[in-house]
Design an enzyme around this catalytic site. Sequence first.
Site, PDB file in Angstrom:
ATOM      1  CG  HIS A  33      35.027  48.147  52.481  1.00 33.31           C
ATOM      2  ND1 HIS A  33      34.102  47.335  51.760  1.00 33.31           N
ATOM      3  CD2 HIS A  33      34.574  49.596  51.839  1.00 33.31           C
ATOM      4  CE1 HIS A  33      34.033  47.991  50.642  1.00 33.31           C
ATOM      5  NE2 HIS A  33      34.022  49.462  50.141  1.00 33.31           N
ATOM      6  CG  ASP A  35      34.552  44.653  54.099  1.00 31.29           C
ATOM      7  OD1 ASP A  35      33.494  45.820  54.496  1.00 31.29           O
ATOM      8  OD2 ASP A  35      35.138  44.973  53.537  1.00 31.29           O
ATOM      9  CD  GLU A  47      34.426  49.759  42.680  1.00 29.86           C
ATOM     10  OE1 GLU A  47      35.178  50.187  43.332  1.00 29.86           O
ATOM     11  OE2 GLU A  47      33.243  49.869  42.474  1.00 29.86           O
ATOM     12  CD  GLU A  71      31.728  46.918  40.637  1.00 25.51           C
ATOM     13  OE1 GLU A  71      31.946  47.742  41.526  1.00 25.51           O
ATOM     14  OE2 GLU A  71      30.400  46.516  41.141  1.00 25.51           O
ATOM     15  CG  HIS A  93      30.154  50.351  39.874  1.00 25.22           C
ATOM     16  ND1 HIS A  93      30.874  50.731  39.793  1.00 25.22           N
ATOM     17  CD2 HIS A  93      29.660  48.806  39.953  1.00 25.22           C
ATOM     18  CE1 HIS A  93      30.929  50.101  41.317  1.00 25.22           C
ATOM     19  NE2 HIS A  93      29.912  49.310  41.489  1.00 25.22           N
ATOM     20  CG  ASP A 150      26.254  47.247  41.585  1.00 28.71           C
ATOM     21  OD1 ASP A 150      27.197  46.874  40.857  1.00 28.71           O
ATOM     22  OD2 ASP A 150      27.233  47.733  42.354  1.00 28.71           O
ATOM     23  CG  ASP A 165      27.956  44.231  43.605  1.00 26.76           C
ATOM     24  OD1 ASP A 165      28.267  44.172  42.184  1.00 26.76           O
ATOM     25  OD2 ASP A 165      27.502  44.116  43.794  1.00 26.76           O
ATOM     26  CG  ASP A 223      33.267  44.768  44.279  1.00 25.12           C
ATOM     27  OD1 ASP A 223      32.036  43.575  45.088  1.00 25.12           O
ATOM     28  OD2 ASP A 223      32.463  46.043  43.624  1.00 25.12           O
TER      29      ASP A 223
HETATM   30  C1  XLS Z   1      29.821  49.415  45.599  1.00 25.30           C
HETATM   31  C2  XLS Z   1      31.050  49.509  44.942  1.00 25.30           C
HETATM   32  C3  XLS Z   1      32.094  49.049  46.390  1.00 25.30           C
HETATM   33  C4  XLS Z   1      33.353  48.888  46.234  1.00 25.30           C
HETATM   34  C5  XLS Z   1      34.346  49.442  47.085  1.00 25.30           C
HETATM   35  O1  XLS Z   1      28.510  49.270  43.984  1.00 25.30           O
HETATM   36  O2  XLS Z   1      32.022  47.989  43.818  1.00 25.30           O
HETATM   37  O3  XLS Z   1      32.092  47.708  46.618  1.00 25.30           O
HETATM   38  O4  XLS Z   1      34.329  48.501  45.214  1.00 25.30           O
HETATM   39  O5  XLS Z   1      33.754  50.563  48.106  1.00 25.30           O
HETATM   40 NI    NI Z   2      33.532  47.879  43.253  1.00 24.60          NI
HETATM   41 NI    NI Z   3      29.879  47.232  42.746  1.00 28.76          NI
END
Ligand code: XLS
Ligand code: NI
Ligand code: NI
Length: 439
Positions: free
Chosen positions: A100, A103, A231, A267, A270, A306, A308, A338
């Site tokens: 991003h 970041d 996404e 994802e 998600h 989430d 991750d 991610d």
């Molecule tokens: C958040 C998203 C984010 C996207 C990029 O849940 O996964 O990390 O991949 O903005």
């Molecule tokens: Ni993501």
């Molecule tokens: Ni995510």
Amino acid sequence: MAAFPEISTVQYEGPQSDNPLAFRWYNPDELVEGKTMKEHFRFSIVYWHTFRGTGSDPFGPGTAVRPWDDGSESVENAQNRARAAFELFEKLQAPYYAFHDRDVAPEGASLAESNANLDAVADVLAEQQQQTGVKLLWGTANMFSNPRFMHGAATTCNADVFAYAAAQVKKAMEVTHRLGGENYVFWGGREGYQNLYNTDMKRELDHLAKFFHMAVDYAKEIGFTGQFLIEPKPKEPTKHQYDSDAAACMNFLRAYDLTDHFKLNLETNHATLAGHTMMHEIDYAGAQGALGSIDANTGDMLLGWDTDQFATDYYLTTQMMYYILKHGGLGSGGVNFDAKVRRESFEPIDLFYAHVGSMDAYAKGLKIAAAIRADNALEDFVSQRYSSFDSGIGAKIEAGEVNFSDLEKYMLEKGEVTPNVSGRQEMLEAVVNRYIDRV
Ligand code: XLS
Ligand code: NI
Ligand code: NI
């Protein structure tokens, strides 16, 4: 000075290796279905979790120890961090990364200052890409952290915020283009709502589509030919996110005449938040010709958010790779991690253990999926299951040669249906186990 002095480039040592800093399955040059593993995965490391994640949670501050980072918001620190990042990408043999705007470079006191900061860090990113050969999978704009985006970015109620978001994406697209980014991602961080009482949903969706059309136009203007990706995510941070799942995204894209310009970046976590399996999302997107890329992670079925996490489950990676292969691969996308290390895994070396373990899980998943496909172990069953549509009345239905009256006539003559075939779910689940055992 090296950021990871004690770590050398991770090498493939084969399944018998006990070395947690070696690949047991990911063998970049090994051919699977005629393509190298490197080409199948196009593994990518994310900047946000891996280089900006601190391990903070709502109950406490960060725990991560990152000796190369002085913790300041200076451009110089951001540039040093970029050098550390490329050292990790290279040592993991990851051919891609993703970021991003906020970041990689600190946000300034004004838009102009933020843009200048981004350019100054992009200089180092360009130099590092050049030196290491690591490429940019995608860029994106963070339009969810700054308080100005509290009501959304493209779906805000405040026209100035919409304008700010447009300016931010314009700049992020330019930098992505400059760095040779192969895709540009939109994850609608706060593009959704908390309560319909205060929301004009139709107007917000119209604005979102306007925003995407402007992005398409600007790509043409600057000659950016990378793939746009949306996404999907159903919730978090907002209660109702507009891009809730693959099907909702496709419906939105079709309604607003955007299907030619966008694919999906799916994802895993998600998908589960949306109540789907990841293989469902992949197969749905693939069937629509919209499988763009994946954000590889996993959730925890006992936690509803989430999380991750890095995926290590062979069932998950097998399912994902099976449906990715079925739809011809990820094209200009890749397997983008991610994912973040847990708060308790605070040492730099944990970043390596995490990526190596998950790259291996995907590599083994690919091999299992390819073995299933080589024997048509699921495919034959599926085609057999639908074979009543291959000839006779079924073929006529698919060809559009019959209507309701024809079908009524057919059934009145026939009287009753030919018996169904068994779905054999349990047998097929055991078949998948067999291939997991064998590879
Ligand atoms: C958040 C998203 C984010 C996207 C990029 O849940 O996964 O990390 O991949 O903005
Ligand atoms: Ni993501
Ligand atoms: Ni995510």
